[in-house]
Design an enzyme around this catalytic site. Structure first.
Site, PDB file in Angstrom:
ATOM      1  CD  GLN A   1      13.677   4.465  36.670  1.00  0.00           C
ATOM      2  OE1 GLN A   1      13.648   5.688  36.759  1.00  0.00           O
ATOM      3  NE2 GLN A   1      14.761   3.825  36.298  1.00  0.00           N
TER       4      GLN A   1
ATOM      5  CG  HIS B   1       7.583   5.153  36.781  1.00  0.00           C
ATOM      6  ND1 HIS B   1       8.687   5.652  36.155  1.00  0.00           N
ATOM      7  CD2 HIS B   1       7.648   5.616  38.057  1.00  0.00           C
ATOM      8  CE1 HIS B   1       9.409   6.379  37.017  1.00  0.00           C
ATOM      9  NE2 HIS B   1       8.801   6.355  38.173  1.00  0.00           N
TER      10      HIS B   1
END
Ligand code: OAD
Length: 248
Positions: free
Chosen positions: A100, A118
């Site tokens: 992430q 992300h």
């Protein structure tokens, strides 16, 4: 930290391993997490900075904040946790890092297969014509740059609140989670979806779920093992135990 032998034996038999990581794995590199005591979101409002409308309203402010974070990241180095993950690649058939984090530290450490759910803070693109502007110099771009082709605003290639995750990357991450025999969940509060679905999918498909975190999380009760401590210490310990058993 003592790592019990039955756990090491289970890991050693794995063919496919997934490392699902969050901001905590970079904490020992000196990069602040989002929700901890000194977390970014305790001091700043995500909706004012990590959001497309905020960028349209005040591009220079949002851009400056990303340049500030880039500067911090540029000065920091991957830590023992990142490097231990790289070494797993030499010991197992298929190792995938699903992160992430946008800090690029897994790539800088040398991990070969990194799925960035992300985005990546070192990359940028034009919001109009999508031309890429990766590796813009921090010192030369204090305010939000304009696209050289169409004049559109150039934004960081990170996922903002309310935006979809890159679909191909997420699909691939799901696939690797399903196939994994062992899934490490490292340094994440596991509260941001859909990313936080990855370890859940892994376990549903029979993977052994091993959490490494300095504290218990929302996911701890669901994990097969919850190891409490710094990932920069626990991961190298696990690696050493594996090497001992493999006589390496
Ligand atoms: P959080 O800040 O929510 O969680 C960091 C986790 O790391 C916490 O559970 C800490 O206990 C743990 N931690 C801290 N230091 C550690 C260490 N040395 N070793 C092991 N664990 C440690 O960060 P994320 O879970 O990554 O999204 O946050 C998820 C998403 O929320 C981020 O990707 C970001 C944010 O909003 C977007 O920007 C889209």
């Amino acid at each position: 930290m003592f790592i019990n032998n039955s756990l090491i034996n289970k890991i050693i038999n794995a063919k496919e391993i997934v490392f699902f990581t969050g901001a905590g794995i970079s904490a020992e590199s000196g990069i602040p997490t989002f929700r901890g005591k000194d977390g970014i979101w305790n001091k700043l409002k995500p909706e004012e900075l990590a959001n497309f409308n905020a960028f349209l309203k005040n591009p220079d402010m949002v851009w400056e904040w990303y340049q500030y974070r880039r500067q911090i990241i540029e000065e920091k180095q991957p830590n023992a946790g990142h490097y231990a993950i790289v070494e797993f690649e030499n010991l197992f058939n298929n190792v995938t890092v699903i992160t992430q984090n946008v800090d690029n530290l897994h790539n800088r450490a040398g991990s070969k297969k990194v799925l960035e759910l992300h985005g990546n803070i070192e990359k940028n693109f034009c919001i109009k014509c999508k031309t890429r502007y990766d590796n813009l110099l921090i010192s030369e771009n204090k305010t939000a740059p304009k696209c050289k082709i169409c004049g559109g605003l150039v934004r960081p290639d990170v996922v903002w609140f309310g935006e979809m995750l890159p679909q191909d990357v997420f699909n691939n991450a799901e696939k690797m989670a399903m196939r994994s025999d062992v899934c490490f969940v490292i340094g994440t509060s596991a509260v941001v979806y859909p990313a936080a679905n990855i370890p859940i999918i892994a376990k549903q498909y029979g993977s052994l779920l091993i959490e490494i975190n300095i504290t218990n999380t929302e996911l701890s009760h669901y994990c097969d093992y919850s190891l409490i401590g710094n990932s920069g210490e626990i991961l190298p310990n696990i690696l050493n135990e594996i090497k001992k058993l493999k006589n390496i």
